[in-house]
Design a protein around this motif. Structure first.
Motif, PDB file in Angstrom:
ATOM      1  N   THR A  32      20.000  27.249  34.874  1.00  0.00           N
ATOM      2  CA  THR A  32      20.134  25.855  34.475  1.00  0.00           C
ATOM      3  C   THR A  32      20.236  25.796  32.964  1.00  0.00           C
ATOM      4  N   ILE A  33      21.353  25.278  32.478  1.00  0.00           N
ATOM      5  CA  ILE A  33      21.598  25.156  31.045  1.00  0.00           C
ATOM      6  C   ILE A  33      21.353  23.704  30.659  1.00  0.00           C
ATOM      7  N   ARG A  77      23.443  18.576  31.152  1.00  0.00           N
ATOM      8  CA  ARG A  77      22.722  19.615  31.887  1.00  0.00           C
ATOM      9  C   ARG A  77      23.651  20.165  32.956  1.00  0.00           C
ATOM     10  N   GLY A 136      25.323  32.004  29.816  1.00  0.00           N
ATOM     11  CA  GLY A 136      26.100  30.777  29.820  1.00  0.00           C
ATOM     12  C   GLY A 136      25.588  29.793  28.784  1.00  0.00           C
ATOM     13  N   GLY A 137      26.413  28.823  28.474  1.00  0.00           N
ATOM     14  CA  GLY A 137      26.046  27.807  27.494  1.00  0.00           C
ATOM     15  C   GLY A 137      27.269  27.283  26.791  1.00  0.00           C
ATOM     16  N   GLY A 138      27.049  26.758  25.608  1.00  0.00           N
ATOM     17  CA  GLY A 138      28.148  26.167  24.855  1.00  0.00           C
ATOM     18  C   GLY A 138      28.253  24.681  25.120  1.00  0.00           C
ATOM     19  N   SER A 139      29.252  24.056  24.519  1.00  0.00           N
ATOM     20  CA  SER A 139      29.496  22.631  24.696  1.00  0.00           C
ATOM     21  C   SER A 139      30.993  22.409  24.888  1.00  0.00           C
ATOM     22  N   ARG A 149      20.821  20.857  27.781  1.00  0.00           N
ATOM     23  CA  ARG A 149      21.052  20.450  26.405  1.00  0.00           C
ATOM     24  C   ARG A 149      20.663  18.989  26.269  1.00  0.00           C
ATOM     25  N   GLY A 170      28.217  32.128  32.144  1.00  0.00           N
ATOM     26  CA  GLY A 170      28.077  33.404  31.455  1.00  0.00           C
ATOM     27  C   GLY A 170      28.359  34.564  32.387  1.00  0.00           C
ATOM     28  N   VAL A 230      24.061  33.440  24.954  1.00  0.00           N
ATOM     29  CA  VAL A 230      24.961  32.435  25.528  1.00  0.00           C
ATOM     30  C   VAL A 230      26.064  33.112  26.336  1.00  0.00           C
ATOM     31  N   PRO A 282      29.071  23.200  28.702  1.00  0.00           N
ATOM     32  CA  PRO A 282      28.512  24.457  29.215  1.00  0.00           C
ATOM     33  C   PRO A 282      29.532  25.244  30.026  1.00  0.00           C
TER      34      PRO A 282
END
Length: 534
Positions: free
Chosen positions: A345-346, A352, A301-304, A348, A309, A297, A306
């Protein structure tokens, strides 16, 4: 009027979508309700706004039923950027400011309990989105932000950005002409609390880039670094500890051509999203060098919600991964798609987000766990063989090198061995060729590529490879023989062609010859096992 509308923006990835903050005051049991898919920090705005209004000497409608809607309702909202528009909406709905005068403005800012405005992340992304919207609609909208954030947003050409220090600085601009509401509190704000932000040059000159002249010897790796810079190619350096891999990698950014304004704004907008923008680094190629303990992550990149990274923070710059096999396997495998597409592209279940990630990968690693596989054969004196010979078993070497998958290695254009430098050469040799001289050749090669195909050689795809990296008869026969003998995949073959095209550009050649292909082949050698390097 009991209903007011204030404009703002929400961030989803690098996109800043417009948000309308609707505030309605009604009779009934006193309450403060906030709706519209708001995250926790947005819902906490109720307490910040209430205290900020009261401490600024303004009236909070405590005897009313306050409803705040952040529209559209299905767009996620996060951070404290909506504090300022919510406060202005309450003041407009209660008649303390003129709601009609808020039209033509967009607001964002976090409020302290005293009413001071605090910086918000993503100001540059908001200004870019507003600028693009104005180009399509031919309208003029002012962006009002906290002072520190306004300096970021003002970097966008043609943006009309105003910065404020305190809530009262903003409120004074929208009170009715005959209002005496702020007569007592106007002096607190001061006349300099509201001003139009200008894109000023950095206060201090940018730090000088590390110079390639500090690297002594290492003719082969220096040549590979020049090829990587000229064509935008990814590079893997393999060698024993202390051979200069990190030193070489950190000098790649200084060989790259300067960014144009569009690239610099896009790179700075990503840094602003992560809260890492620095004005002194604007227009400089970024260098991201995460530690090998970074998670997938953190890397992609990512998380909530997003967040970008390290690969996105290195957009239009260099991503340096030292001790490559020590990275988590899942983190390394996540690099495969961005290396090909230039974006991540992340996705979830709830949202998105897309982030650009056109970075130049430079990786460094040891050939084995102890680091000295093949060291004696690469030039160490007999007196050092016992102390610097490899102590790893073949199984340990195989497991260590096996941490890097074939598909990932296949996507790295250049593989080069970096041997240790003898002490005589290190201490007595003159400085190497400076970065300025190498950069001039890199710029010339890049200009040839752009004039021919409007993109770097690394970005050539499909039919463009056949058109712009076409081989003469001798080079074609040589390429067929090499690909068949070495068992190259289609991707490896195309990447070799791109590297050969870059080598030809550095030589000023119009066509790719067998000599260019032969040199490019030298950089496609896979990691060698203990038997080959002994």
């Amino acid at each position: 009027m009991s209903l007011s509308l204030v404009q703002s923006r929400a961030l989803l990835g690098l996109h800043a979508s417009p948000v309308t903050v609707e505030v309605h005051l009604a009779n009934g049991l006193p309450s403060f309700t906030l709706v519209g898919l708001a995250d926790v920090e947005v819902k906490e705005a109720r307490e910040r706004v209430r205290s900020a209004l009261q401490n600024a000497g303004l009236e909070f409608p405590a005897n009313k039923r306050v409803t705040v809607n952040l529209a559209p309702a299905d767009l996620p909202k996060d951070s404290g950027r909506f504090d300022l528009p919510i406060a202005l909406g309450i003041l407009a709905a209660s008649g303390q400011i003129d709601g009609a005068r808020l039209a033509g403005h967009e607001f964002a800012g976090e409020l302290s309990l005293s009413g001071e405005l605090r910086a918000v992340r993503g100001a540059l992304a908001m200004a870019l989105a507003l600028h693009q919207q104005q180009q399509h609609t031919d309208t003029r909208t002012r962006l009002v932000l906290p002072g520190a954030s306004a300096q970021e947003a003002a970097l966008v050409p043609g943006a009309e950005v105003f910065g404020a220090r305190h809530l009262l600085d903003v409120v004074r601009r929208f009170v009715p002409a005959d209002s005496t509401l702020l007569a007592a509190g106007a002096d607190e704000a001061g006349d300099d609390g509201w001003q139009r932000a200008q894109a000023a040059p950095p206060a201090a000159p940018p730090a000088a880039q590390p110079d390639l002249r500090d690297v002594k010897g290492q003719a082969g790796p220096r040549r590979a670094l020049e090829i990587a810079a000229a064509g935008g190619h990814s590079l893997l350096m393999v060698g024993p500890p202390g051979s200069g891999k990190s030193m070489l990698a950190r000098r790649l950014a200084g060989l790259l051509p300067p960014m144009d304004v569009a690239q610099a704004l896009e790179s700075a907008a990503i840094a602003s999203l992560a809260g890492r923008f620095e004005a002194t680094h604007f227009m400089q190629r970024p260098l991201a060098a995460p530690h090998h303990s970074a998670s997938a992550v953190a890397l992609v990149g990512g998380g909530s919600p997003p967040r970008p990274g390290e690969i996105s923070l290195a957009h239009h710059g260099v991503l340096f991964l030292d001790e490559l096999p020590e990275f988590n396997r899942s983190a390394l495998e996540a690099l495969r798609e961005p290396l090909e597409t230039g974006q991540i592209t992340i996705a979830r279940a709830a949202r998105r987000a897309e982030f650009p990630a056109r970075f130049q990968l430079v990786a460094a690693m040891n050939p084995c766990p102890c680091g000295y596989l093949g060291a004696a054969a690469n030039g160490h004196s007999h007196s050092h063989r016992n102390s610097r010979s490899c102590r790893c078993t073949p199984d340990q070497v195989a497991r260590y090198q096996g941490r890097l998958s074939g598909p990932l290695l296949d996507r790295i254009d250049l593989h080069v061995e970096v041997a240790a430098v003898a002490s005589q050469e290190l201490l007595q040799a003159p400085p190497g060729e400076p970065s300025a001289a190498v950069r001039s050749r890199v710029l010339a090669a890049r200009e040839r590529a752009l004039a021919r195909q409007q993109c770097s050689n690394q970005a050539l795809q499909g039919a463009d490879i056949d058109r712009h990296a076409a081989l003469d008869a001798a080079a074609l026969a040589f390429m067929h023989k090499a690909a068949a003998r070495l068992g190259w995949s289609a991707r490896a073959t195309h990447r070799t062609l791109r590297v050969a095209r870059t080598i030809a550009d550095l030589a000023g050649a119009e066509a790719v010859s067998a000599g260019h292909v032969a040199e490019a082949m030298q950089y496609r050698r896979a990691l060698r096992g203990p038997g080959a390097m002994a």
